[in-house]
Write an enzyme that holds these catalytic residues in place. Sequence first.
Site, PDB file in Angstrom:
ATOM      1  N   THR A 186       0.853  -1.188   0.000  1.00  0.00           N
ATOM      2  CA  THR A 186       0.000   0.000   0.000  1.00  0.00           C
ATOM      3  C   THR A 186       0.889   1.239   0.000  1.00  0.00           C
ATOM      4  OG1 THR A 186      -1.794  -1.035   1.203  1.00  0.00           O
ATOM      5  CG2 THR A 186      -1.513   1.322   1.547  1.00  0.00           C
ATOM      6  N   ARG A 214     -14.120  -7.709   0.785  1.00  0.00           N
ATOM      7  CA  ARG A 214     -13.236  -7.395   1.918  1.00  0.00           C
ATOM      8  C   ARG A 214     -12.688  -5.959   1.781  1.00  0.00           C
ATOM      9  NH1 ARG A 214      -7.605  -5.710   2.700  1.00  0.00           N
ATOM     10  NH2 ARG A 214      -6.993  -6.436   4.764  1.00  0.00           N
ATOM     11  N   VAL A 215     -12.756  -5.249   2.884  1.00  0.00           N
ATOM     12  CA  VAL A 215     -12.189  -3.902   2.951  1.00  0.00           C
ATOM     13  C   VAL A 215     -11.138  -3.912   4.051  1.00  0.00           C
ATOM     14  CG1 VAL A 215     -12.708  -1.515   3.609  1.00  0.00           C
ATOM     15  CG2 VAL A 215     -14.252  -2.733   2.070  1.00  0.00           C
ATOM     16  N   GLY A 216     -10.000  -3.291   3.803  1.00  0.00           N
ATOM     17  CA  GLY A 216      -8.923  -3.284   4.794  1.00  0.00           C
ATOM     18  C   GLY A 216      -8.858  -1.997   5.583  1.00  0.00           C
ATOM     19  N   ASP A 217      -7.689  -1.754   6.125  1.00  0.00           N
ATOM     20  CA  ASP A 217      -7.490  -0.558   6.967  1.00  0.00           C
ATOM     21  C   ASP A 217      -7.338   0.724   6.155  1.00  0.00           C
ATOM     22  OD1 ASP A 217      -4.967  -1.761   6.019  1.00  0.00           O
ATOM     23  OD2 ASP A 217      -4.058  -0.027   7.009  1.00  0.00           O
ATOM     24  N   THR A 237       0.761   0.269   6.786  1.00  0.00           N
ATOM     25  CA  THR A 237       0.729  -0.717   5.709  1.00  0.00           C
ATOM     26  C   THR A 237       0.890  -2.101   6.316  1.00  0.00           C
ATOM     27  OG1 THR A 237       1.765  -1.421   3.622  1.00  0.00           O
ATOM     28  CG2 THR A 237       3.224  -0.496   5.280  1.00  0.00           C
ATOM     29  N   GLY A 240      -4.118  -5.388   7.149  1.00  0.00           N
ATOM     30  CA  GLY A 240      -5.057  -4.356   7.584  1.00  0.00           C
ATOM     31  C   GLY A 240      -5.887  -4.714   8.798  1.00  0.00           C
TER      32      GLY A 240
HETATM   33  N1  ASP Z   1      -3.047  -2.564   4.444  1.00  0.00           N
HETATM   34  C1  ASP Z   1      -3.501  -3.131   3.196  1.00  0.00           C
HETATM   35  C2  ASP Z   1      -4.742  -3.932   3.439  1.00  0.00           C
HETATM   36  O1  ASP Z   1      -4.845  -4.618   4.434  1.00  0.00           O
HETATM   37  C3  ASP Z   1      -2.501  -4.011   2.550  1.00  0.00           C
HETATM   38  C4  ASP Z   1      -1.164  -3.392   2.276  1.00  0.00           C
HETATM   39  O2  ASP Z   1      -0.615  -2.634   3.073  1.00  0.00           O
HETATM   40  O3  ASP Z   1      -0.650  -3.673   1.199  1.00  0.00           O
HETATM   41  O4  ASP Z   1      -5.599  -3.906   2.592  1.00  0.00           O
END
Ligand code: ASP
Length: 325
Positions: A186, A214-217, A237, A240
Amino acid sequence: MSTRRKFLKNSLAATAGVGLVGTACAETSQTTVVRSNKPKALSTWVHGIEANEEAMRVMAEGGNALDGAEKGVMVVEADPKGSSVGLGGLPDRDGNVTLDACIMDHEGNAGSVCFLQNIKHPIAVARKVMEETPHVMLAGEGAKRFALAQGFAEENLLTESSKKAWEEWLKSAEYNPIINVENHDTIGLICQDTQGNLSGSCTTSGLAYKMHGRVGDSPIIGAGLFVDNDYGAAVATGMGELMMKTLGSFLVVELIRQGAAAQEACEDAIQRIVDKLDYKSFQVGYLAMDIAGNTGAYAIHPGFNYAEMVDGKNELIDAKSYLNG
Ligand code: ASP
């Protein structure tokens, strides 16, 4: 908690609300943190080099930290070679590229999109959400409809190489959402401008082969990004789910507000994950910058690097980590 922070916490409790003098500096009982007005960019991973470059160019041409934070990560979103952000991002298990992004400015305004498809620049849509709507976050089809209404073009973001990688993955279709140090990147970017103001951005295609929906942080204000222009900013990053469970970026900035140095705040926020969650198989990295331009970086595992640019020097630096290989 460090003695300094304990002391500060007590003195803040005693003088509730008297923590900040003007906009020039945050004053504690023991230290005065002077706001820097030297433009600076701090961002995650090696693609942070090109993001910083663009952010600093934009700020040198009169843009503010918000412009820098937005335009800097757009370079990475548009790069088809990057397999974890925007165009060329690896898809979910059903072959859909779904994007998450958020942005926050020095006035505490925030905008975000999640589960957005077929729009190359989710960060620019997030900024539009912030500036053109009464909301903070738009999701999925609604976010896309809003983007189209704002003039963004609909396009296919699944490049041939990401499609091939997905088809290869489908042969085993083993879903093991463990992030090791190679497969997450990210882009999170914090900028400080000539006014000394801080803004930040965070944009991603999230975990490869994640469940559809799915949704991340990264689009969650406080998890993937947080900015408090009186104290500092942080981006995250990695896996998440761990930052979401600890509201990690907010925590980093809150620790700075309580008197921690940016580095100490990142380390304490990783420690919070270590104390509370099953962390060993997952990578998380935090970056932080305080209003004086001091930076911090820390991760669970080795391998997290970041780019820092100031005074024309753009450096890739290896972050320290809790585990050492
Ligand atoms: N933090 C991101 C997620 O969980 C992944 C990443 O950092 O590449 O979607």
